[in-house]
Design an enzyme around this catalytic site. Structure first.
Site, PDB file in Angstrom:
ATOM      1  N   LEU A 163      -4.268   8.153 -59.818  1.00 22.84           N
ATOM      2  CA  LEU A 163      -3.976   7.244 -60.641  1.00 22.84           C
ATOM      3  C   LEU A 163      -4.610   5.549 -60.046  1.00 22.84           C
ATOM      4  O   LEU A 163      -3.872   5.407 -58.955  1.00 22.84           O
ATOM      5  CB  LEU A 163      -2.925   6.814 -61.733  1.00 22.84           C
ATOM      6  CG  LEU A 163      -2.637   5.360 -62.385  1.00 22.84           C
ATOM      7  CD1 LEU A 163      -3.792   5.351 -63.325  1.00 22.84           C
ATOM      8  CD2 LEU A 163      -1.341   5.406 -62.809  1.00 22.84           C
ATOM      9  N   SER A 164      -5.412   4.857 -60.631  1.00 22.05           N
ATOM     10  CA  SER A 164      -5.885   3.743 -59.861  1.00 22.05           C
ATOM     11  C   SER A 164      -6.141   3.815 -58.408  1.00 22.05           C
ATOM     12  O   SER A 164      -7.074   4.393 -58.085  1.00 22.05           O
ATOM     13  CB  SER A 164      -4.720   2.514 -60.246  1.00 22.05           C
ATOM     14  OG  SER A 164      -4.951   1.382 -60.020  1.00 22.05           O
ATOM     15  N   ALA A 165      -5.251   3.161 -57.705  1.00 22.67           N
ATOM     16  CA  ALA A 165      -5.454   3.395 -56.190  1.00 22.67           C
ATOM     17  C   ALA A 165      -5.576   4.662 -55.869  1.00 22.67           C
ATOM     18  O   ALA A 165      -6.277   5.319 -54.959  1.00 22.67           O
ATOM     19  CB  ALA A 165      -4.613   2.657 -55.405  1.00 22.67           C
ATOM     20  N   GLY A 174      -6.385   6.934 -57.529  1.00 17.94           N
ATOM     21  CA  GLY A 174      -7.868   7.458 -58.217  1.00 17.94           C
ATOM     22  C   GLY A 174      -8.998   7.392 -57.142  1.00 17.94           C
ATOM     23  O   GLY A 174      -9.931   8.094 -56.969  1.00 17.94           O
TER      24      GLY A 174
END
Length: 460
Positions: A128-130, A132
């Site tokens: 997720l996010s970083a 990801g």
């Protein structure tokens, strides 16, 4: 596919001694009791301000590790590495092959394969996010390690090589062609790489932290790596306001899938509940929309279609055809397979139903929407064999819609695509001018995935 009885384990456990650990990470694992040797392995990377325990408790992944039978590894970073406990996806010394955090995660995979007997050919990574962003870099750097990945609200591989460039990527990714994005992956991978991971991309349309344009760039990057076009093979509507766009490889198997979640802000898509397709716990950066872990696990085949179970030997059904459609139903038929006890029908890679006849009617579908189907024959032991060639069916009754927005927003919403700094209407390919937030057009959707410029007037 038939699934083994659900297992459970005591909980998340820290694992030490997994290597030189140049990235200064911690390793945590969740392994269902009685997990057999040769089961898949999933690596799950948390986002900024989160931890391995937080991701374990809220993402929904343990539910499917129990159901489908695979091990989970949760790498964890901390404030000693990054003030916000982000994985350093934007630092070449942490995200390149053989370096820093990326190498630490690679060492965790080796440890899990040795300790749990995981299948080294079925290792997957999601984040997720970083996490990801780091997932995309790991897929680029280690295509020989990871068979598939899922980038949730994340960034393209090698989008940034500094902190300042990271913010540029988050709020407005560079305008690169698919080939330029693809070259970044090819240059990060070992020379001569010819086999690439299958990639799922999850993005909320209302995300202002990692803007939706990143999903379009990720799609361009990985479809180019696979040598396929940027026009989806098919699209369909899932629950929770989610639109799935599928990009098939030359053999007709999904290579890249993009999940666009309408109205979702920055976070991981979850759907709390006990239903088959539900998972996770809602909270900060865990947004109640649809269970991304369920759909990602199915895309990777962890449900038994290439996952932890022994596949059946029955041949793929032939002659799969669409016999009828209505506004909300699709009727299918195929040639019977000798020795089949039943058949399983898959819609967009997820099981739509089971039947003992060589026919099936799928119900409760959206009006005017394209759906992709395959069928597999199941033997007396409950093992499904090879899937049939896919067919696409479109329900009737489509109502055209009109959309007025900037070229940037049209692209972010999937109504248009951009190449070389210019924008083109999805489906029709009509030129719309420069890809920016200042040029505005009205697009009319005349059929699923097909838009035309309608600046002179548009009425549904």
């Amino acid at each position: 596919m038939a699934t083994a009885p659900q297992a459970s384990a005591a909980g998340l456990t820290q694992v030490t001694g997994f290597g030189s650990n140049p990235g200064n990470l911690s390793m945590y694992a969740y392994v269902p009791d009685g997990l057999p040797t040769g089961a898949p392995l999933v690596v799950a990377l948390h986002g900024c301000t989160q931890s391995a325990g937080d991701y374990y408790a809220n993402s929904g992944w343990p539910k499917f590790a129990d159901r489908y039978g695979f091990a989970l590894v949760f790498p964890q970073t901390g404030s000693a590495n990054n003030a916000n406990s982000c994985f350093n996806w934007f630092e070449p010394g942490d995200s390149a092959r053989g370096q820093g955090e990326a190498l630490s995660i690679r060492q965790m995979v080796d440890k899990a394969v040795a300790q749990y007997g995981s299948d080294s050919g079925r290792v997957y990574v999601t984040g997720l996010s970083a996490g990801g962003g780091m997932t995309a870099n790991l897929l680029a750097a280690y295509p020989d390690v990871f068979a598939g990945g899922a980038v949730d609200s994340g960034l393209p591989a090698s989008c940034a090589t500094s902190v300042s460039a990271a913010y540029t990527c988050m709020y407005g990714p560079p305008d690169r062609t698919p080939a330029q994005w693809g070259d970044l992956v090819r240059s990060a991978a070992p020379a001569g790489t010819r086999s690439w991971p299958r990639v799922a991309i999850w993005q909320g349309t209302a995300d202002t932290t990692v803007v939706p344009a990143n999903a379009a760039e990720l799609r361009d990057q990985w479809t180019n790596v696979w040598g396929i076009g940027q026009t989806p093979s098919r699209t369909e509507n899932l629950g929770g306001g989610t639109t799935l766009s599928v990009y098939d490889d030359p053999a007709g198997k999904p290579a890249v899938q993009v999940y666009s979640v309408s109205g979702m802000k920055h976070g991981l898509a979850v759907d709390p509940g006990s239903g088959t397709e539900q998972c996770g716990t809602a909270g900060t950066y865990y947004l109640d929309t649809v269970c991304s872990s369920y759909h990602t696990a199915r895309f990777w085949g962890l449900d038994g279609a290439g996952g932890g179970e022994t596949p059946g030997t029955l041949p793929a059904p032939t002659g799969l055809t669409v016999s009828a459609t209505t506004d909300t139903t699709v009727a299918l038929r195929w040639n019977a397979v000798a020795g089949a006890a039943s058949y399983e029908v898959y819609r967009g890679g997820a099981k739509a139903g089971t039947t003992t006849a060589a026919s099936f009617t799928d119900t409760g579908l959206a009006t005017g929407t394209a759906y992709g189907y395959t069928v597999a024959a199941v033997d007396a032991a409950g093992r499904a064999g090879a899937a049939s060639a896919p067919v696409t069916a479109t329900t009737t009754g489509y109502t055209p819609t009109c959309h007025t927005a900037s070229n940037y927003d049209h692209t972010a919403a999937g109504r248009a695509s951009q190449s070389g700094g210019y924008t083109y209407a999805r489906g029709s390919g009509q030129a719309m001018g420069l890809w920016n937030t200042f040029t505005t057009h009205t697009l009319k959707q005349t059929s699923p995935g097909y838009y035309v410029v309608a600046d002179s007037g548009c009425s549904p």
